[in-house]
Write a protein that holds these residues in place. Structure first.
Motif, PDB file in Angstrom:
ATOM      1  N   LEU A 130      -0.367   1.365 -11.971  1.00 22.23           N
ATOM      2  CA  LEU A 130       0.880   2.074 -12.247  1.00 22.23           C
ATOM      3  C   LEU A 130       2.075   1.271 -11.742  1.00 22.23           C
ATOM      4  O   LEU A 130       1.980   0.542 -10.755  1.00 22.23           O
ATOM      5  N   VAL A 131       3.189   1.444 -12.427  1.00 20.92           N
ATOM      6  CA  VAL A 131       4.407   0.693 -12.086  1.00 20.92           C
ATOM      7  C   VAL A 131       5.036   1.243 -10.818  1.00 20.92           C
ATOM      8  O   VAL A 131       5.391   0.493  -9.905  1.00 20.92           O
ATOM      9  N   HIS A 132       5.184   2.557 -10.729  1.00 31.00           N
ATOM     10  CA  HIS A 132       5.800   3.158  -9.539  1.00 31.00           C
ATOM     11  C   HIS A 132       5.228   4.562  -9.305  1.00 31.00           C
ATOM     12  O   HIS A 132       5.888   5.560  -9.630  1.00 31.00           O
ATOM     13  N   PRO A 133       4.004   4.631  -8.765  1.00 25.17           N
ATOM     14  CA  PRO A 133       3.428   5.943  -8.441  1.00 25.17           C
ATOM     15  C   PRO A 133       4.076   6.520  -7.189  1.00 25.17           C
ATOM     16  O   PRO A 133       4.844   5.839  -6.498  1.00 25.17           O
ATOM     17  N   THR A 134       3.759   7.768  -6.890  1.00 24.29           N
ATOM     18  CA  THR A 134       4.156   8.314  -5.595  1.00 24.29           C
ATOM     19  C   THR A 134       3.450   7.513  -4.508  1.00 24.29           C
ATOM     20  O   THR A 134       2.421   6.887  -4.752  1.00 24.29           O
ATOM     21  N   ARG A 135       3.976   7.526  -3.298  1.00 19.73           N
ATOM     22  CA  ARG A 135       3.485   6.647  -2.247  1.00 19.73           C
ATOM     23  C   ARG A 135       2.551   7.395  -1.289  1.00 19.73           C
ATOM     24  O   ARG A 135       2.963   8.385  -0.683  1.00 19.73           O
TER      25      ARG A 135
END
Length: 461
Positions: free
Chosen positions: A175-180
């Motif tokens: 994923l490019v920017h999932p939750t952290r």
């Protein structure tokens, strides 16, 4: 919107009755049958207490079907074609998933139009003027042509069965920017950036899942389709104590037309086809009754309308009375008694504070609007509502849903190992420390018990 559709349906049926020189039912019969089914779908399937777009989409669908009926009868003017295009455009803005159905309805309007078929272009132009700006802006934002991105997310969740939120990706689909993820066991996530709002994971879900690629899995697709079609049938078959299918069968049988009844049903093809197409689209991925409430209502009323009983038959009158009595007894009266806190058959449930009361209490204990908080439970179930009223921002959570059985493929985070209160005290301290480091001013738990309260007190000390 429904009233307009029902009035046009009654007029269409009256034209069929005159053509066949059959007797017509009293108007109250169709008002009773129609509104009973409509109220049931609105109160039970769509649920008016939920702030969603489904109720608005249902209203726009009723309106578009009403215009289709008027166009098919040959009584439509330019105004109806203009309003049809407007209605379909608004339906797309309400629920992007419906664009293929809107285009299907537009084509059907052209097919059933009689002497005014050229007016079809009015509907097409209006639909284009409404949808084009949004599609253009969305395509520019995503860097490719798209009329909506959620179909990809719905497919990978519904068919490929990846977690519906907080998925971190894998080697096949990074994923490019999932939750952290800030802690493991219990899995804890932070989502402070980039969105500012009550609960960011539910704002533009496609952003958090950018990079997902649907994997065509024929066997699983067939399983999903079969399960959802069965659920759709069960919704119709079991509603109102299961009287829809038997009474519909009796109404069709009472006509005495045998297999010719298929031809009578075919008169309503231009309404039935969009309903079945909508049911099939949702069955391919994910189904819940609120998505198909309007389609179910239109389908049932079309089937009932195609049943023109023999002279002297009062079956439809009996059906109308039966529907009214059962609706009042099973839906209306219990809801009325519940509203006035009257429980004649069982003890009253303990009253829970309203979301507004919880929001007020949160502010009274020191939280302020725009403060950031975290949750020890899935925030989308009972927390985001009052946090929104208090103007609080949820920036972290442990996605555990109390009361939901473990092993649900659509809620894989919901395991006892991901339950904050099952962890040892040292782990609990570490989790709270990580959540505190995100900037959260408070950590909220929705689980109420004296044991948990004492544990929380020890953590505070």
């Amino acid at each position: 919107c429904f009233d307009y559709f029902l009035s046009q349906l009654v007029k269409f049926r009256a034209d069929v009755e005159r053509e066949r020189e059959s007797h017509s039912e009293s108007s109250w019969v169709w008002v009773t049958i129609g509104y009973t089914i409509f109220l049931l779908s609105t109160l039970i399937w769509t649920k008016v207490d939920r702030v969603t777009t489904d109720l608005l989409a249902a209203g726009l669908f009723y309106l578009s079907f009403g215009f289709l009926l008027k166009i098919s009868s040959g009584r439509a003017s330019r105004k109806e074609y203009l309003f049809l295009g407007l209605t379909l455009g608004l339906a797309y803005l309400t629920k992007f998933f419906l664009l293929p159905i809107c285009l299907l309805i537009l084509v059907i309007a052209w097919l059933v139009a009689k002497q005014n078929a050229r007016y079809f272009m009015i509907s097409a132009v209006v639909l284009l003027l409404i949808t084009a700006p949004f599609i253009t802006a969305l395509s520019i934002q995503k860097g490719r042509f798209t009329y909506g991105e959620a179909a990809t997310y719905d497919y990978v969740v519904g068919v490929n069965r990846i977690p519906s939120y907080h998925w971190q990706g894998d080697h096949r689909m990074p994923l490019v920017h999932p939750t952290r993820q800030i802690f493991v066991s219990p899995d804890t996530f932070e989502f402070k950036e980039p969105f500012k709002g009550t609960y960011s994971p539910q704002y533009d879900i496609t952003y958090w899942y950018e990079g997902t690629k649907p994997q065509v899995q024929l066997r699983r697709q067939v399983e999903v389709l079969g399960r959802n079609l069965w659920l759709e049938f069960a919704t119709l078959n079991l509603s109102l104590s299961g009287i829809f299918m038997p009474t519909l069968f009796l109404a069709l049988y009472e006509t005495g037309r045998g297999w010719r009844i298929i031809g009578d049903i075919r008169r309503y093809w231009f309404l039935i086809v969009p309903c079945l197409a909508t049911a099939m689209i949702f069955a391919l991925i994910y189904y819940t009754p609120q998505y198909l409430a309007a389609s179910f209502v239109v389908l049932l009323l079309c089937l009932f309308s195609s049943a023109i009983p023999r002279q002297g038959s009062h079956l439809l009158t009996g059906v109308a009375i039966l529907y009214l009595v059962m609706f009042v007894g099973l839906v209306a009266l219990p809801s009325f008694l519940h509203e006035f806190d009257i429980h004649p058959f069982h003890a009253a449930e303990a009253k829970r504070p309203s979301y507004f009361q919880i929001a007020e209490a949160a502010l009274q204990i020191g939280l302020k609007p725009n403060d950031q908080i975290a949750s020890l439970n899935d925030s989308n179930f009972g927390m985001s509502e009052w946090a929104h009223l208090a103007h609080l921002e949820i920036i972290g959570e442990i996605p555990y849903i109390s009361g939901v059985p473990d092993g649900d493929p659509y809620n894989i985070w919901n395991t006892r190992s991901n339950y904050f209160w099952n962890a040892d005290v040292l782990t609990q301290e570490k989790v709270l420390q990580r959540l505190s480091q995100t900037g959260a001013r408070a950590v909220v738990s929705q689980d109420r018990s004296e044991e948990h309260t004492s544990e929380l007190q020890s953590l505070r000390h």
